[in-house]
Motif scaffolding. Structure first.
Motif, short mmCIF file in Angstrom:
data_model
loop_
_atom_site.label_atom_id
_atom_site.label_comp_id
_atom_site.label_asym_id
_atom_site.label_seq_id
_atom_site.Cartn_x
_atom_site.Cartn_y
_atom_site.Cartn_z
N THR A 12 0.95 -1.38 -0.27
CA THR A 12 -0.16 0.44 -0.29
C THR A 12 1.16 1.39 -0.22
O THR A 12 1.68 1.19 0.31
CB THR A 12 -0.97 -0.30 1.33
OG1 THR A 12 -0.34 0.43 1.91
CG2 THR A 12 -1.73 -1.54 0.89
N GLY A 13 0.21 1.94 -0.42
CA GLY A 13 0.82 3.81 -0.91
C GLY A 13 1.90 3.90 -1.74
O GLY A 13 3.35 4.55 -1.17
N SER A 15 2.55 5.79 -3.92
CA SER A 15 2.67 7.29 -4.59
C SER A 15 4.16 7.00 -3.73
O SER A 15 4.82 8.01 -4.28
CB SER A 15 2.07 7.87 -4.89
OG SER A 15 1.54 8.20 -2.90
N ASP A 16 4.58 6.79 -2.35
CA ASP A 16 5.62 6.70 -1.51
C ASP A 16 6.68 6.11 -2.64
O ASP A 16 7.31 4.97 -2.76
CB ASP A 16 5.79 6.70 -0.24
CG ASP A 16 6.53 7.07 0.39
OD1 ASP A 16 6.66 7.44 1.07
OD2 ASP A 16 8.17 6.12 0.45
N ASP A 37 -2.72 1.95 -3.40
CA ASP A 37 -2.82 3.39 -3.67
C ASP A 37 -3.88 4.38 -3.60
O ASP A 37 -4.86 4.22 -4.29
CB ASP A 37 -1.38 4.24 -3.85
CG ASP A 37 -1.20 5.19 -3.91
OD1 ASP A 37 -0.44 5.38 -2.99
OD2 ASP A 37 -1.33 6.76 -3.65
N ALA A 43 -1.02 4.65 -8.33
CA ALA A 43 -1.18 3.02 -7.84
C ALA A 43 0.12 2.74 -9.75
O ALA A 43 0.57 1.97 -9.95
CB ALA A 43 -1.93 2.42 -7.27
#
Length: 228
Positions: A12-13, A15-16, A37, A43
């Motif tokens: 998950t996440g 974009s980081d 994301d 994503a």
């Protein structure tokens, strides 16, 4: 190559950059991936940048701390790839504000992002992993889980809460003898983490190399990385 061959992972996440590199590293080691994301474009971009194809990865828009979205994301992974073996709860939101300057809304936002979001991951991933005979949950968090720091009280609170919650989840899974491990990667707040450092720890926890390790942590300090 092949350290997590044929395992199915949700990250998950993405974009980081840390989460995106962790997902890419799992893909390179043979896993099939769900890139998730809150930003659908991010994503898909992370999925494309990793060089994934339709047979090995999908990109999903998953709003943060949304129970229906978590349920559908886990269901999509199982429907597409047949199982779920690995969950990587992506990096936390960091908010540097003094206690006096923080608002109640700020604190609630940190709780939503850094406590509720991974808790929902536990809730839905554990059920899917039990059906598949086991799995590994990896939390990306902060060394603030173990220490205080000026102007980061909200992050100290949520990181500490996630740390103990992860330990509780590990104990609960252990009591069920369900083969599910829960571990954490704690990143120093004193410097930006190198994505490759974190990705190496994620792959280790996702692989069978750490099959006897649960309720554990790898701490990535300001100058070095090591097991704690």
């Amino acid at each position: 190559m092949g350290r997590v061959a044929n395992k199915v992972a949700i990250v998950t996440g993405v974009s980081d950059p840390i989460a995106a590199r962790s997902a890419q590293a799992l893909l390179e080691e043979g896993a099939r991936l769900v890139f998730a994301d809150a930003d659908a474009g991010a994503a898909q971009a992370a999925c494309d940048l990793a060089g994934a194809d339709a047979a090995t990865a999908i990109a999903i828009c998953k709003p943060v701390a949304d129970e229906e979205a978590w349920e559908s994301t886990v269901a999509a992974a199982v429907e597409r790839f047949g199982r779920l073996d690995v969950l990587v709860n992506g990096p936390p939101l960091v908010m540097r504000k003094s206690i006096g300057d923080m608002t109640l809304d700020d604190l609630r936002l940190l709780e939503e992002r850094n406590i509720v979001e991974p808790w929902l991951g536990f809730k839905y991933a554990i059920g899917a992993m039990r059906k598949g005979g086991g799995g590994s949950i990896v939390n990306l968090s902060l060394t603030l889980a173990k220490e205080g720091a000026s102007d980061l009280a909200g992050n100290c609170a949520t990181a500490g809460g996630l740390r103990v919650m992860a330990q509780a989840a590990a104990l609960e899974c252990g009591q069920h003898s369900d083969g599910i491990r829960v571990n954490s990667v704690l990143i120093s707040h004193e410097r930006p983490a190198e994505p490759n450092e974190v990705a190496a720890a994620v792959v280790y926890f996702a692989s069978e190399e750490s099959r006897f390790m649960t309720a554990g942590e790898i701490t990535i300090e300001a100058d070095s990385a090591g097991d704690q």
